[in-house]
Design an enzyme around this catalytic site. Structure first.
Site, PDB file in Angstrom:
ATOM      1  N   THR A  32       0.852  -1.199   0.000  1.00  0.00           N
ATOM      2  CA  THR A  32       0.000   0.000   0.000  1.00  0.00           C
ATOM      3  C   THR A  32       0.889   1.251   0.000  1.00  0.00           C
ATOM      4  OG1 THR A  32      -0.206   0.292   2.392  1.00  0.00           O
ATOM      5  CG2 THR A  32      -1.751  -1.258   1.346  1.00  0.00           C
ATOM      6  N   GLY A  33       0.384   2.307  -0.619  1.00  0.00           N
ATOM      7  CA  GLY A  33       1.181   3.539  -0.700  1.00  0.00           C
ATOM      8  C   GLY A  33       2.376   3.344  -1.613  1.00  0.00           C
ATOM      9  N   ALA A  34       2.166   2.615  -2.735  1.00  0.00           N
ATOM     10  CA  ALA A  34       3.296   2.279  -3.621  1.00  0.00           C
ATOM     11  C   ALA A  34       3.522   3.330  -4.700  1.00  0.00           C
ATOM     12  CB  ALA A  34       3.047   0.909  -4.256  1.00  0.00           C
ATOM     13  N   SER A  35       2.810   4.452  -4.631  1.00  0.00           N
ATOM     14  CA  SER A  35       2.949   5.461  -5.688  1.00  0.00           C
ATOM     15  C   SER A  35       4.098   6.432  -5.435  1.00  0.00           C
ATOM     16  CB  SER A  35       1.639   6.242  -5.834  1.00  0.00           C
ATOM     17  OG  SER A  35       1.219   6.730  -4.588  1.00  0.00           O
ATOM     18  N   GLY A  37       7.571   7.567  -2.479  1.00  0.00           N
ATOM     19  CA  GLY A  37       8.352   7.398  -1.251  1.00  0.00           C
ATOM     20  C   GLY A  37       8.743   5.967  -0.908  1.00  0.00           C
ATOM     21  N   ILE A  38       8.541   5.628   0.345  1.00  0.00           N
ATOM     22  CA  ILE A  38       9.014   4.342   0.881  1.00  0.00           C
ATOM     23  C   ILE A  38       8.290   3.172   0.214  1.00  0.00           C
ATOM     24  CG2 ILE A  38       9.174   2.952   2.997  1.00  0.00           C
ATOM     25  CD1 ILE A  38       9.177   5.742   4.525  1.00  0.00           C
ATOM     26  N   GLY A  39       6.978   3.323  -0.007  1.00  0.00           N
ATOM     27  CA  GLY A  39       6.212   2.240  -0.626  1.00  0.00           C
ATOM     28  C   GLY A  39       6.675   1.978  -2.048  1.00  0.00           C
ATOM     29  N   TYR A 177      -1.017  12.291  14.252  1.00  0.00           N
ATOM     30  CA  TYR A 177      -0.112  11.311  13.627  1.00  0.00           C
ATOM     31  C   TYR A 177       0.293  10.241  14.642  1.00  0.00           C
ATOM     32  CZ  TYR A 177       3.883   9.533  10.882  1.00  0.00           C
ATOM     33  OH  TYR A 177       4.767   8.733  10.173  1.00  0.00           O
TER      34      TYR A 177
HETATM   35  N1  NAP Z   1       8.976   9.910   5.725  1.00  0.00           N
HETATM   36  C1  NAP Z   1       9.293   9.665   6.990  1.00  0.00           C
HETATM   37  O1  NAP Z   1      10.109  10.367   7.615  1.00  0.00           O
HETATM   38  C2  NAP Z   1       8.661   8.480   7.696  1.00  0.00           C
HETATM   39  C3  NAP Z   1       9.244   8.060   8.900  1.00  0.00           C
HETATM   40  C4  NAP Z   1       8.700   6.983   9.572  1.00  0.00           C
HETATM   41  C5  NAP Z   1       7.606   6.310   9.037  1.00  0.00           C
HETATM   42  N2  NAP Z   1       7.056   6.734   7.878  1.00  0.00           N
HETATM   43  C6  NAP Z   1       5.874   6.017   7.367  1.00  0.00           C
HETATM   44  O2  NAP Z   1       6.167   5.516   6.082  1.00  0.00           O
HETATM   45  C7  NAP Z   1       4.956   5.404   5.334  1.00  0.00           C
HETATM   46  C8  NAP Z   1       5.187   5.984   3.939  1.00  0.00           C
HETATM   47  O3  NAP Z   1       5.499   7.360   4.066  1.00  0.00           O
HETATM   48  P1  NAP Z   1       6.373   8.159   2.992  1.00  0.00           P
HETATM   49  O4  NAP Z   1       7.347   8.946   3.757  1.00  0.00           O
HETATM   50  O5  NAP Z   1       6.828   7.266   1.911  1.00  0.00           O
HETATM   51  O6  NAP Z   1       5.268   9.195   2.470  1.00  0.00           O
HETATM   52  P2  NAP Z   1       4.792   9.603   0.998  1.00  0.00           P
HETATM   53  O7  NAP Z   1       5.956   9.717   0.089  1.00  0.00           O
HETATM   54  O8  NAP Z   1       3.901  10.765   1.194  1.00  0.00           O
HETATM   55  O9  NAP Z   1       3.932   8.349   0.546  1.00  0.00           O
HETATM   56  C9  NAP Z   1       2.729   8.033   1.185  1.00  0.00           C
HETATM   57  C10 NAP Z   1       2.034   6.964   0.389  1.00  0.00           C
HETATM   58  O10 NAP Z   1       0.756   6.690   0.995  1.00  0.00           O
HETATM   59  C11 NAP Z   1      -0.251   6.800   0.006  1.00  0.00           C
HETATM   60  N3  NAP Z   1      -1.506   7.287   0.567  1.00  0.00           N
HETATM   61  C12 NAP Z   1      -1.710   8.460   1.250  1.00  0.00           C
HETATM   62  N4  NAP Z   1      -3.014   8.607   1.531  1.00  0.00           N
HETATM   63  C13 NAP Z   1      -3.651   7.514   1.016  1.00  0.00           C
HETATM   64  C14 NAP Z   1      -5.008   7.107   0.954  1.00  0.00           C
HETATM   65  N5  NAP Z   1      -6.000   7.860   1.479  1.00  0.00           N
HETATM   66  N6  NAP Z   1      -5.324   5.932   0.353  1.00  0.00           N
HETATM   67  C15 NAP Z   1      -4.330   5.181  -0.211  1.00  0.00           C
HETATM   68  N7  NAP Z   1      -3.030   5.512  -0.186  1.00  0.00           N
HETATM   69  C16 NAP Z   1      -2.695   6.675   0.403  1.00  0.00           C
HETATM   70  C17 NAP Z   1       0.303   7.814  -1.004  1.00  0.00           C
HETATM   71  O11 NAP Z   1      -0.254   7.602  -2.303  1.00  0.00           O
HETATM   72  P3  NAP Z   1      -1.366   8.513  -2.995  1.00  0.00           P
HETATM   73  O12 NAP Z   1      -1.135   9.933  -2.557  1.00  0.00           O
HETATM   74  O13 NAP Z   1      -1.140   8.245  -4.441  1.00  0.00           O
HETATM   75  O14 NAP Z   1      -2.662   7.928  -2.509  1.00  0.00           O
HETATM   76  C18 NAP Z   1       1.774   7.427  -1.035  1.00  0.00           C
HETATM   77  O15 NAP Z   1       2.003   6.370  -1.936  1.00  0.00           O
HETATM   78  C19 NAP Z   1       3.876   6.111   6.140  1.00  0.00           C
HETATM   79  O16 NAP Z   1       3.063   5.141   6.767  1.00  0.00           O
HETATM   80  C20 NAP Z   1       4.658   6.902   7.185  1.00  0.00           C
HETATM   81  O17 NAP Z   1       3.943   7.060   8.382  1.00  0.00           O
HETATM   82  C21 NAP Z   1       7.564   7.803   7.176  1.00  0.00           C
END
Ligand code: NAP
Length: 284
Positions: A32-35, A37-39, A177
């Site tokens: 999930t969230g594969a579009s 960042g980390i996903g 959060y």
């Molecule tokens: N970045 C950090 O510093 C950090 C640190 C610790 C943990 N994390 C965790 O890592 C995970 C990924 O975060 P990231 O940093 O990679 O953020 P990101 O680049 O913003 O990516 C977030 C992903 O979640 C998807 N998403 C958001 N809202 C959604 C919805 N309503 N339905 C379906 N998909 C949804 C987005 O896709 P769409 O917008 O296309 O839907 C995107 O693919 C999160 O759970 C975050 O809490 C992040």
């Protein structure tokens, strides 16, 4: 990232694609969230190691672009649009996924949203509802729809992409959060403890700061040391290769212990930082 910073930040990781391949080749993995960042980085890494990846998120064109890249490199990927904050869309999506894929071996529950705002700000109620939907109730509903098949097929795994902020201490301005991520973490680990004897394992990966679209929003962390999305994906891969209930940087236990043993001084220090920030903003 320089070696010392990586040592300080990184949770245990799997950086060797060959090792990951031995575990995931030929497996079907839903991310999930594969579009972004980390996903996105995790899906690309798993596909490189031979997994068939199912990519879920809202942004269809990004999902198709990522799936296209994976297929051009010889991998297998499928894009599925889903908004986790729309519970009515989850059952039809899972029905379609199950019709097209006979088994799902692994779910990487990664999609999430982050917000940092004072709890008494006018928008906080909306922030709370959105955060709960994307970080807690949506992913929980998705797993409730997927897990019966996993149990019936004899088992599978769930990796919860969590954050060091889901663990104590509670920090000012992160109520939505922290509350939603900590709530999902406990929920999914509870489910894991219930399903372990039925072949399903659950692992929470507590990541530190990762340089993505999400962390870029908070200008606060622009110069702070951070993992790259690939390094975060390698930490997720570490949980896949060697499933453990908890995957975390070594210092997280110290942070938790300090919160347990010194709640007063730590709480006062965090509160002092909040006072300074409010004064800087001229809000007394
Ligand atoms: N970045 C950090 O510093 C950090 C640190 C610790 C943990 N994390 C965790 O890592 C995970 C990924 O975060 P990231 O940093 O990679 O953020 P990101 O680049 O913003 O990516 C977030 C992903 O979640 C998807 N998403 C958001 N809202 C959604 C919805 N309503 N339905 C379906 N998909 C949804 C987005 O896709 P769409 O917008 O296309 O839907 C995107 O693919 C999160 O759970 C975050 O809490 C992040």
């Amino acid at each position: 990232m320089p070696g010392l910073a990586r040592l300080l930040l990184s949770p245990p990781s799997c950086r060797d694609v060959g090792t990951l391949r031995r575990v995931v080749e030929g497996r079907t993995v839903l991310v999930t969230g594969a579009s972004f960042g980390i996903g996105e980085a995790t899906a690309r890494l798993l596909a490189e190691a031979g997994a068939e990846v199912l990519l879920l998120a809202r942004t269809g064109e990004r999902l198709h672009a990522v799936a296209g890249d994976i297929e051009a490199a010889g991998g297998r990927a499928h894009a599925y649009r889903l908004d986790l904050s729309r519970p009515e869309d989850i059952a039809p999506l899972v029905a379609e996924v199950e019709r097209r894929h006979p088994r799902i071996d692994l779910v990487i529950s990664n999609a999430g949203r982050s917000i940092r705002r004072p709890a008494l700000a006018a928008a906080e109620r909306r922030d709370l509802e959105r955060s709960l939907a994307v970080n807690l109730t949506g992913p929980a509903a998705l797993l409730l729809a997927l897990l019966p098949r996993m149990v019936a097929q004899g088992g599978g795994g769930v990796v919860n992409v969590s954050t060091v902020s889901a663990r104590p201490p509670a920090a000012p301005r992160w109520a939505s959060y922290q509350g939603s991520k900590a709530g999902f973490d406990l929920w999914v680990r509870s489910v894991g403890s219930e399903l372990r004897d039925r072949g399903v394992w659950v692992s929470s990966v507590y990541l530190p700061l990762v340089r993505t679209r999400m962390s870029d929003v908070a200008g606060l962390y622009r110069h702070a040391p951070a993992l790259t999305p690939l390094e975060a994906a390698q930490a997720v891969a570490g949980a896949v290769v060697r499933p453990r209930e908890r995957v975390a940087p070594w210092w997280l236990a110290g942070q938790e212990l300090a919160a347990l043993l010194l709640p007063g001084p730590l709480g006062r220090a965090l509160s002092h930082l909040e006072t300074l920030e409010r004064q800087r903003e001229g809000r007394g």
